[in-house]
Design a protein around this motif. Sequence first.
Motif, PDB file in Angstrom:
ATOM      1  N   VAL A 192       0.834  -1.201   0.000  1.00  0.00           N
ATOM      2  CA  VAL A 192       0.000   0.000   0.000  1.00  0.00           C
ATOM      3  C   VAL A 192       0.869   1.252   0.000  1.00  0.00           C
ATOM      4  N   ASP A 193       1.914   1.278   0.803  1.00  0.00           N
ATOM      5  CA  ASP A 193       2.829   2.428   0.805  1.00  0.00           C
ATOM      6  C   ASP A 193       3.444   2.621  -0.576  1.00  0.00           C
ATOM      7  N   TRP A 194       3.838   1.518  -1.203  1.00  0.00           N
ATOM      8  CA  TRP A 194       4.432   1.593  -2.542  1.00  0.00           C
ATOM      9  C   TRP A 194       3.417   2.144  -3.548  1.00  0.00           C
ATOM     10  N   ALA A 195       2.193   1.651  -3.495  1.00  0.00           N
ATOM     11  CA  ALA A 195       1.165   2.065  -4.444  1.00  0.00           C
ATOM     12  C   ALA A 195       0.792   3.540  -4.257  1.00  0.00           C
ATOM     13  N   ARG A 196       0.721   3.995  -3.031  1.00  0.00           N
ATOM     14  CA  ARG A 196       0.398   5.404  -2.782  1.00  0.00           C
ATOM     15  C   ARG A 196       1.509   6.304  -3.300  1.00  0.00           C
ATOM     16  N   PHE A 197       2.757   5.875  -3.104  1.00  0.00           N
ATOM     17  CA  PHE A 197       3.900   6.666  -3.565  1.00  0.00           C
ATOM     18  C   PHE A 197       3.922   6.770  -5.092  1.00  0.00           C
ATOM     19  N   HIS A 198       3.640   5.661  -5.759  1.00  0.00           N
ATOM     20  CA  HIS A 198       3.729   5.637  -7.226  1.00  0.00           C
ATOM     21  C   HIS A 198       2.405   5.957  -7.911  1.00  0.00           C
ATOM     22  N   LYS A 199       1.347   6.188  -7.138  1.00  0.00           N
ATOM     23  CA  LYS A 199       0.026   6.488  -7.687  1.00  0.00           C
ATOM     24  C   LYS A 199      -0.464   5.356  -8.603  1.00  0.00           C
ATOM     25  N   VAL A 200      -0.441   4.151  -8.053  1.00  0.00           N
ATOM     26  CA  VAL A 200      -0.875   2.952  -8.764  1.00  0.00           C
ATOM     27  C   VAL A 200      -2.084   2.361  -8.048  1.00  0.00           C
ATOM     28  N   TRP A 201      -3.126   2.018  -8.811  1.00  0.00           N
ATOM     29  CA  TRP A 201      -4.260   1.305  -8.234  1.00  0.00           C
ATOM     30  C   TRP A 201      -3.879  -0.152  -7.992  1.00  0.00           C
ATOM     31  N   VAL A 202      -4.386  -0.734  -6.903  1.00  0.00           N
ATOM     32  CA  VAL A 202      -4.131  -2.132  -6.592  1.00  0.00           C
ATOM     33  C   VAL A 202      -5.457  -2.888  -6.590  1.00  0.00           C
ATOM     34  N   LEU A 203      -5.519  -3.964  -7.383  1.00  0.00           N
ATOM     35  CA  LEU A 203      -6.688  -4.833  -7.410  1.00  0.00           C
ATOM     36  C   LEU A 203      -6.295  -6.150  -6.766  1.00  0.00           C
ATOM     37  N   SER A 204      -6.915  -6.463  -5.634  1.00  0.00           N
ATOM     38  CA  SER A 204      -6.582  -7.661  -4.876  1.00  0.00           C
ATOM     39  C   SER A 204      -7.677  -8.709  -5.061  1.00  0.00           C
ATOM     40  N   ASP A 205      -7.274  -9.905  -5.491  1.00  0.00           N
ATOM     41  CA  ASP A 205      -8.200 -11.020  -5.646  1.00  0.00           C
ATOM     42  C   ASP A 205      -8.050 -11.925  -4.424  1.00  0.00           C
ATOM     43  N   LEU A 206      -9.073 -11.931  -3.575  1.00  0.00           N
ATOM     44  CA  LEU A 206      -9.049 -12.693  -2.322  1.00  0.00           C
ATOM     45  C   LEU A 206     -10.110 -13.794  -2.361  1.00  0.00           C
ATOM     46  N   ALA A 207     -10.198 -14.487  -3.487  1.00  0.00           N
ATOM     47  CA  ALA A 207     -11.248 -15.492  -3.657  1.00  0.00           C
ATOM     48  C   ALA A 207     -11.127 -16.656  -2.685  1.00  0.00           C
ATOM     49  N   TYR A 208      -9.913 -16.906  -2.167  1.00  0.00           N
ATOM     50  CA  TYR A 208      -9.689 -18.072  -1.298  1.00  0.00           C
ATOM     51  C   TYR A 208      -9.448 -17.656   0.149  1.00  0.00           C
ATOM     52  N   SER A 209     -10.115 -16.612   0.563  1.00  0.00           N
ATOM     53  CA  SER A 209      -9.874 -16.025   1.889  1.00  0.00           C
ATOM     54  C   SER A 209     -10.087 -17.008   3.028  1.00  0.00           C
ATOM     55  N   GLU A 210     -11.028 -17.954   2.873  1.00  0.00           N
ATOM     56  CA  GLU A 210     -11.367 -18.844   3.988  1.00  0.00           C
ATOM     57  C   GLU A 210     -10.756 -20.235   3.864  1.00  0.00           C
ATOM     58  N   LEU A 211     -10.035 -20.509   2.786  1.00  0.00           N
ATOM     59  CA  LEU A 211      -9.388 -21.820   2.644  1.00  0.00           C
ATOM     60  C   LEU A 211      -7.910 -21.690   3.009  1.00  0.00           C
TER      61      LEU A 211
END
Length: 399
Positions: A192-211
Motif C-alpha cells: 500500500v505504501d508503494w502504491a500510494r507513492f507511485h500512484k498505482v491502483w491495486v486490485l486484490s483477488d481474495l477469492a480463497y480467503s477462507e481456505l
Amino acid sequence: MDQQFYRMKRLPPYVIAEVNAMRAAARAEGRDIIDLGMGNPDLPPPDHVVEKLCEVARKPDAHGYSQSRGIPGLRKAQANYYQNRFGVDINPETEVVVTLGSKEGLASLAMAITAPGDTILAPNPSYPIHTFGFIIAGASIRSVPTTPDARYWEELEAAMNFTVPRPTILVVNYPSNPTAEVVDLAFYEQLVDWARFHKVWVLSDLAYSELYYDGKPTPSILQAKGAKDVAVEFTSLSKTYSMAGWRMGFAVGNPTLISALTRVKSYIDYGAFTPIQAAAVAALNGPQDIVAKNRELYHKRRDVMVEAFGRAGWEIPPPPASMFAWAPLPEPLKDMGSLEFSKQLLTKAEVAVAPGVGYGEDGEGYVRIAMVENEQRLRQAGRNIKRYLQDMGVEVPGK
C-alpha cells in the motif's frame, strides 16, 4: 467469412481447454477420469442457503430485474463480513458492489478503468482473468513474480522506472491461484505504501480467503493503513460456501473504483437473480460452521494427496492455503513440459490436472492440482500415477 476481430487476435488459444477437451472425450468413451484439473467444488452449499433460494424464488415478485450493484441487504452483509473477519469498516453504500463472481468483477473493472495502451502489472503465473481481462480491454501487460520475496519488489521498481507508459494498475492474488502462495499483513502494508507513492491502483483477488490451513488466517489488503486510498478487493462465495455455479462475488474498497465498476455494470447487466442474492445474504449472515467444516475437509484432502502422491514417487509441496497444489513435474520428466505431462497423465493414468503453462510462461514446469475429489479418489489417483511413473522408468519408493 474469415474475420480477424481485434480482440480475438489478442487472445491466444486457451491451453487448458485442450486438456479439458481430452478429459471430456475420455469420459465420453466411458473411462473413469479422476478430475483434479478444474477448480469446481464437489461439495454442496449449506442447506439453509438452498432453502432460502427456494423460498424467495416462490415469491411472484422476485423474478423481475434486480439492482445491478446488489440488493441493500447483501451489500450490508458483505460489509459485516469485512468487519467481523478483518476488523475493517466498509460503507455498504459507497464501498461495496455485488458482482457476478469475482471473475466478472475483475473483467468489468478492467473495462472501466483501462485505456488502450495502458500498462498493467500482473503476476506470472496467474489466473487468466488477471491478465486477459486487461488485454481484452486494450491494455498491455508487464509481468511481475508471484512469489512475494525480494525479487518481487525489485521487479516492481524496475517496472516503474523502465516501462513506458508507466504502469497504472497492479493485480495481486493471495492465496494465489495457481501457486497457493500466501502473504502476511506486513506485505500488504508495504504494498500500500508503494502504491500510494507511485500512484498505482491495486486490485486484490481474495477469492480463497477462507481456505487457509495450519491455523494461519489469510489477511485482507484493506487491513493495511491507507489501503482504501488505492485498493479494491474481490471476494467470492464460490469456494467458501461451495456456490461456484451461483456466480456471486463482491468488490470492496476504494469508492472511486467501486463507483467506476458500478457505472459500467449498470450498462451491461441488471444484477444477479434476486433469489440468489437473498440466499447469499443467508450464507453470509447465517451459521458459519460450514466454513470451518469445508476448511477442515480440504485440509484433510491436502494431507491425503501429499502422502499418496509422495508414495507414488511424486513429491508435492503442501499448499498453505487455497484448494490447489502447485506441483513441479517429477524430476525425471521435467523436460517433457507441463502440457505434454498433463496429456500423458490423463491418457495413461486417468488423472486430469491443469498444465502450469496455461497460467503464464513462468508456470512451465508445474501443474495445478485441484483438491476437488474425495480422499478415496485421491488415493486412487496416487495408485494410478504410481503405475504411470513406473512405466516411464521413474524410481518409485518401495518398488
